[in-house]
Design a protein around this motif. Structure first.
Motif, PDB file in Angstrom:
ATOM      1  N   TRP A 117      15.575  18.279  -3.874  1.00 45.58           N
ATOM      2  CA  TRP A 117      16.596  18.815  -4.777  1.00 45.58           C
ATOM      3  C   TRP A 117      17.028  20.226  -4.425  1.00 45.58           C
ATOM      4  CZ3 TRP A 117      18.766  15.258  -7.717  1.00 45.58           C
ATOM      5  CH2 TRP A 117      18.025  14.127  -8.030  1.00 45.58           C
ATOM      6  N   TYR A 169      19.697  29.948 -12.543  1.00 41.57           N
ATOM      7  CA  TYR A 169      18.681  29.724 -11.518  1.00 41.57           C
ATOM      8  C   TYR A 169      17.403  30.495 -11.841  1.00 41.57           C
ATOM      9  CZ  TYR A 169      16.657  28.330  -7.149  1.00 41.57           C
ATOM     10  OH  TYR A 169      15.821  27.753  -6.225  1.00 41.57           O
ATOM     11  N   HIS A 200      15.192  28.695 -14.496  1.00 37.48           N
ATOM     12  CA  HIS A 200      14.438  27.520 -14.054  1.00 37.48           C
ATOM     13  C   HIS A 200      13.424  27.832 -12.946  1.00 37.48           C
ATOM     14  CE1 HIS A 200      16.705  24.599 -16.406  1.00 37.48           C
ATOM     15  NE2 HIS A 200      17.837  25.172 -16.009  1.00 37.48           N
ATOM     16  N   ARG A 208      11.257  19.822 -10.192  1.00 37.07           N
ATOM     17  CA  ARG A 208      11.895  19.835 -11.512  1.00 37.07           C
ATOM     18  C   ARG A 208      12.791  21.056 -11.659  1.00 37.07           C
ATOM     19  NH1 ARG A 208       6.627  18.232 -13.177  1.00 37.07           N
ATOM     20  NH2 ARG A 208       6.146  20.393 -13.748  1.00 37.07           N
ATOM     21  N   ALA A 209      12.306  22.212 -11.208  1.00 38.69           N
ATOM     22  CA  ALA A 209      13.084  23.444 -11.339  1.00 38.69           C
ATOM     23  C   ALA A 209      14.366  23.380 -10.509  1.00 38.69           C
ATOM     24  CB  ALA A 209      12.232  24.640 -10.912  1.00 38.69           C
ATOM     25  N   SER A 210      14.256  22.912  -9.269  1.00 44.01           N
ATOM     26  CA  SER A 210      15.439  22.835  -8.396  1.00 44.01           C
ATOM     27  C   SER A 210      16.466  21.854  -8.954  1.00 44.01           C
ATOM     28  CB  SER A 210      15.029  22.407  -6.985  1.00 44.01           C
ATOM     29  OG  SER A 210      14.186  23.353  -6.383  1.00 44.01           O
ATOM     30  N   LYS A 211      16.001  20.686  -9.355  1.00 40.41           N
ATOM     31  CA  LYS A 211      16.914  19.681  -9.881  1.00 40.41           C
ATOM     32  C   LYS A 211      17.644  20.192 -11.118  1.00 40.41           C
ATOM     33  CE  LYS A 211      17.085  14.850 -11.437  1.00 40.41           C
ATOM     34  NZ  LYS A 211      16.288  13.629 -11.665  1.00 40.41           N
ATOM     35  N   ALA A 212      16.882  20.774 -12.052  1.00 42.60           N
ATOM     36  CA  ALA A 212      17.495  21.267 -13.289  1.00 42.60           C
ATOM     37  C   ALA A 212      18.461  22.416 -13.012  1.00 42.60           C
ATOM     38  CB  ALA A 212      16.405  21.711 -14.262  1.00 42.60           C
ATOM     39  N   ALA A 213      18.074  23.330 -12.104  1.00 44.62           N
ATOM     40  CA  ALA A 213      18.909  24.496 -11.825  1.00 44.62           C
ATOM     41  C   ALA A 213      20.221  24.100 -11.158  1.00 44.62           C
ATOM     42  CB  ALA A 213      18.142  25.478 -10.945  1.00 44.62           C
ATOM     43  N   GLN A 236      21.704  21.183 -11.090  1.00 45.09           N
ATOM     44  CA  GLN A 236      22.533  20.374 -11.977  1.00 45.09           C
ATOM     45  C   GLN A 236      23.210  21.233 -13.028  1.00 45.09           C
ATOM     46  OE1 GLN A 236      20.023  17.200 -13.458  1.00 45.09           O
ATOM     47  NE2 GLN A 236      20.484  15.887 -11.717  1.00 45.09           N
ATOM     48  N   GLU A 237      22.470  22.162 -13.644  1.00 38.67           N
ATOM     49  CA  GLU A 237      23.074  22.998 -14.680  1.00 38.67           C
ATOM     50  C   GLU A 237      24.123  23.944 -14.100  1.00 38.67           C
ATOM     51  OE1 GLU A 237      21.776  26.091 -18.264  1.00 38.67           O
ATOM     52  OE2 GLU A 237      20.234  24.850 -17.304  1.00 38.67           O
ATOM     53  N   ASN A 296      22.542  13.962  -7.482  1.00 38.96           N
ATOM     54  CA  ASN A 296      22.633  15.269  -8.097  1.00 38.96           C
ATOM     55  C   ASN A 296      24.108  15.569  -8.346  1.00 38.96           C
ATOM     56  OD1 ASN A 296      22.102  17.820  -9.059  1.00 38.96           O
ATOM     57  ND2 ASN A 296      21.508  18.676  -7.068  1.00 38.96           N
TER      58      ASN A 296
END
Length: 317
Positions: free
Chosen positions: A218, A237, A240, A295-300, A302-303, A315
């Motif tokens: 991610w 960024y 997360h 998890r952090a990379s994916k969430a960051a 995406q947001e 993504n």
């Protein structure tokens, strides 16, 4: 206060500075940089001295000198101090350059490529019989060197991603494609030692890219394609990634690795170093950091609404 302010200005962002560097290596490195500031001594010269001292410390392990383990530890520690001093001097003079940063990374690789295997060799000599124990020692030593290299490489990657998104004007760290183009543009005028540095550096960044893709799909290694700095993206960024980055900078940076090599060689307790790096740190690296970083990379990403070519298609942009 003026001295403290000058020291603080010689550091990188504290978000990515390793504690062992801030409290041990860099204060001493600052003294070297401050003494060198009014002289013709260049940051690249200090980098070369770091290589010479560090490699010399590793080769000390092959000698029969009295107290060779202590001397090895002291020289490796001095190498780490000089490794910090070169960047601090460049920041004090405002002369940081892409080649200087590349040479600094090459120095890290050369020193650890000599000191780490030879340190493990010393331990292996004490545990090389019977045959099964000797073979086990070789495998354990290889895995310790390999995984320690992955630790520092991934910390360097996620540190650069973090700074690219959260600091305006940050340009340190580059993807393989950019490095390759820079090499092609300058190779005709390179001296022999610059060619060697380039070969080592390109090997490092290509390996870092390949491992980053497996460790955290991610994330993105295409720094040159990152969008320009934006305060809103920076806040997202940071939210997360910073909690995970705290663990990275505390345990997995080059400063921590070299300090461990210096300390455990000086007290001749390489077995402790191997157990710590291979068992303790790999447990954190694979069982906690990998899922937490993913998890952090994916969430960051995406947001932020950022999707780059080396990320999964799921993504969303």
């Amino acid at each position: 206060m003026k001295l403290f302010d000058a020291y603080r200005a010689s550091l990188k962002s504290l978000a990515v500075e390793e504690p062992i560097d801030v409290f041990v290596h860099r204060p001493l490195g600052f003294l070297v940089a401050k003494a060198s500031f009014p002289t013709p001594i260049s940051p690249n010269f200090i980098t070369l001295m770091s290589i010479f001292v560090g490699v010399g410390g590793g080769l000390m392990l092959l000698t029969n000198w009295p107290h060779k383990m202590l001397w090895c530890g002291l020289l490796v520690f001095l190498s780490a101090v000089l490794d910090c001093a070169d960047g601090q001097l460049a920041r004090m003079r405002k002369t940081s350059s892409a080649f200087g940063r590349m040479l600094d990374g090459t120095a890290d690789l050369l020193v650890t490529a000599v000191v780490a295997p030879l340190s493990i060799y010393i331990v292996w000599q004490r545990h090389n019989t019977p045959t099964w124990l000797s073979v086990t020692g070789i495998v354990v030593g290889f895995l310790t060197v390999l995984t320690s290299s992955n630790h520092t490489s991934m910390y360097d990657h996620f540190k650069n991603v973090y700074l690219r998104f959260t600091q305006s004007g940050y340009t340190d760290g580059e993807d393989y494609e950019t490095a390759l183009e820079r090499w092609k543009a300058t190779r005709a005028e390179q001296t022999w030692w610059k060619r060697i540095s380039w070969r080592i550096y390109l090997f490092y960044v290509s390996g870092q890219r390949d491992y980053a893709r497996k460790y955290d799909p991610w994330t993105s290694y295409r720094f040159s394609l990152f969008p320009p700095y934006d305060p809103e993206r920076a806040a997202i960024y940071h939210k997360h990634a910073e909690p995970v980055l705290r663990v990275w900078r505390t345990f997995f940076g080059f400063g921590s690795l070299v300090f461990g090599l210096a300390l455990f060689n000086a007290i001749d307790q390489g077995e402790i170093f191997i157990v710590y790096r291979l068992v303790v740190l790999n447990a954190i690296f694979f069982l906690y950091l990998r899922p937490a970083q993913r998890r952090a990379s994916k969430a960051a990403f995406q947001e932020m609404g950022v999707h780059l070519p080396d990320q999964p298609e799921t993504n969303p942009a």
